[in-house]
Design an enzyme around this catalytic site. Structure first.
Site, PDB file in Angstrom:
ATOM      1  N   CYS A 112       0.819  -1.221   0.000  1.00 22.96           N
ATOM      2  CA  CYS A 112       0.000   0.000   0.000  1.00 22.96           C
ATOM      3  C   CYS A 112       0.850   1.267   0.000  1.00 22.96           C
ATOM      4  CB  CYS A 112      -0.942  -0.016   1.196  1.00 22.96           C
ATOM      5  SG  CYS A 112      -1.861  -1.546   1.298  1.00 22.96           S
ATOM      6  N   HIS A 250      -3.367   6.761   2.394  1.00 18.82           N
ATOM      7  CA  HIS A 250      -3.806   5.467   1.869  1.00 18.82           C
ATOM      8  C   HIS A 250      -5.176   5.176   2.484  1.00 18.82           C
ATOM      9  CE1 HIS A 250      -4.273   1.323   1.120  1.00 18.82           C
ATOM     10  NE2 HIS A 250      -3.858   0.907   2.309  1.00 18.82           N
ATOM     11  N   ASN A 280     -10.211  -0.473   0.184  1.00 11.54           N
ATOM     12  CA  ASN A 280      -8.749  -0.388   0.217  1.00 11.54           C
ATOM     13  C   ASN A 280      -8.200  -1.006  -1.069  1.00 11.54           C
ATOM     14  OD1 ASN A 280      -6.024  -0.942   0.631  1.00 11.54           O
ATOM     15  ND2 ASN A 280      -6.282  -1.578   2.766  1.00 11.54           N
TER      16      ASN A 280
END
Ligand code: UT7
Length: 322
Positions: A112, A250, A280
């Site tokens: 990520c 993020h 996500n």
């Protein structure tokens, strides 16, 4: 002066949208739990799309918005943990698809934080080697890397891609500061094994190629490390947190963003969120959020981008929009 500008942005998502309500018909969960614990309402999941096709579509849009021909691209870096192939790189496939015939191509794996790591590599290489235009893409199809019986992970992740074109400039610099790091003691808190084939020799056990995560430990890591990293990047640029107009983290969990805002004593309204729509999307999440937030930016806005995830990795960069 040697500066770096952002000249193009692109985004791409699969067509199929999966709401929490629909998910709760086949996973032991509820819209109420997912929304209150993560902020996610829906996510997009690939049916026919792939990391390659999503990355290609985002790249094409970034080229159009930059008003640049693909031949002008010197390098393509794709940040991903879910590529369909490790050979060739997704970057090579994208370069072929868009006609970036002069580009050097490679993929980068930092989960990520991948987009920030790839941006740091791109910016360093532009300054070091004089490359003029570098296309950095974050792209993931995680929906086929999930254990759909593990409600602690399958409700969180989604698919998508975001692309940014960086250009070397003699007149202007938009990248004020950047830092990346890894706490490898937490390397196994988020995992995605690659399945190995049996061989006449190999005696190791093959692991299922699905995401595993110790969510609580990762939550503590994120809410500790991200505020530190943001403060470092802002201080390195000789600015203070009041000078920052937007924080684009993020998109892992809405509560992580609220906690970081609170720890930094920054109003949470300055933290951009699109997690409600996409979940996500790992390496794709920051460039997708940058794309969505950019319509609200004013020239001169100072923007923090911060990623964190498997590795355990983190990375933060500070931009001045123009
Ligand atoms: O992108 C990479 C970085 N990743 C992250 O930043 C993730 C960070 N971690 C998180 O965002 C959170 O830890 C999660 C959203 C993954 C989980 O939230 P949590 O508040 O930490 O929940 P938990 O895992 O501690 O579980 C609490 C309870 C458990 O039930 P009991 O044992 O208290 O009865 C779980 O079984 O919630 C249950 N639970 C669920 N219930 C309904 C876990 N997942 C679900 C679910 N639906 N989807």
């Amino acid at each position: 002066m040697i500066g770096i500008k952002i000249i193009g942005l692109g985004k791409s998502i699969p067509q199929r949208c999966l709401t929490n309500d629909e998910m709760s018909t086949f996973v032991d969960t509820s819209d109420e739990w997912i929304k209150s614990r993560t902020g996610i309402s829906k996510r997009h999941v690939a049916v026919t799309e792939t990391v390659e096709t999503l990355a290609t579509m985002a790249a094409k849009e970034a080229l159009v918005s930059a008003n640049l021909l693909a031949d002008a691209i010197d390098m393509v870096i794709v940040a991903t943990v879910s590529a369909e192939t490790t050979m060739p790189s997704t970057a090579s496939l994208v370069a072929r698809n868009i006609g970036a015939n002069r580009a050097r191509c490679f993929d980068l794996s930092a989960a990520c934080s991948g987009f920030i790591f790839a941006s740091e590599v791109a910016i360093s290489m532009m300054k070091q080697s004089g490359y003029k235009n570098i296309l950095v893409i974050g792209a993931e199809v995680l929906s086929n890397r999930l254990d759909w019986e593990d409600r602690g992970t399958c409700v969180i992740f989604g698919d998508g891609a975001g692309a940014v074109i960086y250009q070397l400039s003699q007149e202007e610099n938009q990248i004020l500061s950047i830092e990346t790091g890894t706490d490898a003691s937490g390397a196994e808190l988020i995992t995605l094994p690659v399945q190995a084939e049996e061989s006449p020799f190999y005696k190791g056990k093959s692991k299922r190629p699905v995401i595993g995560m110790d969510g609580r430990k990762v939550y503590v890591f994120a809410t500790t490390k991200v505020p530190e990293s943001i403060e470092k990047v802002v201080t390195n640029a000789k600015l203070s947190l009041e000078n920052i107009d937007w924080f684009i983290l993020h998109q892992a969990n809405s509560r992580i963003m609220d906690s970081v805002a609170q720890k930094l004593s920054v109003p949470k309204e300055r933290f951009f969120k699109n997690i409600q729509d996409y979940g996500n999307t790992s390496a794709a999440s920051i460039p997708m959020a940058l794309y969505d937030a950019s319509s609200q930016f004013k020239s001169g806005d100072q923007i923090v981008l911060s990623g964190f995830g498997a590795g355990l990795t983190w990375g933060t960069m500070l931009l001045r929009w123009s």
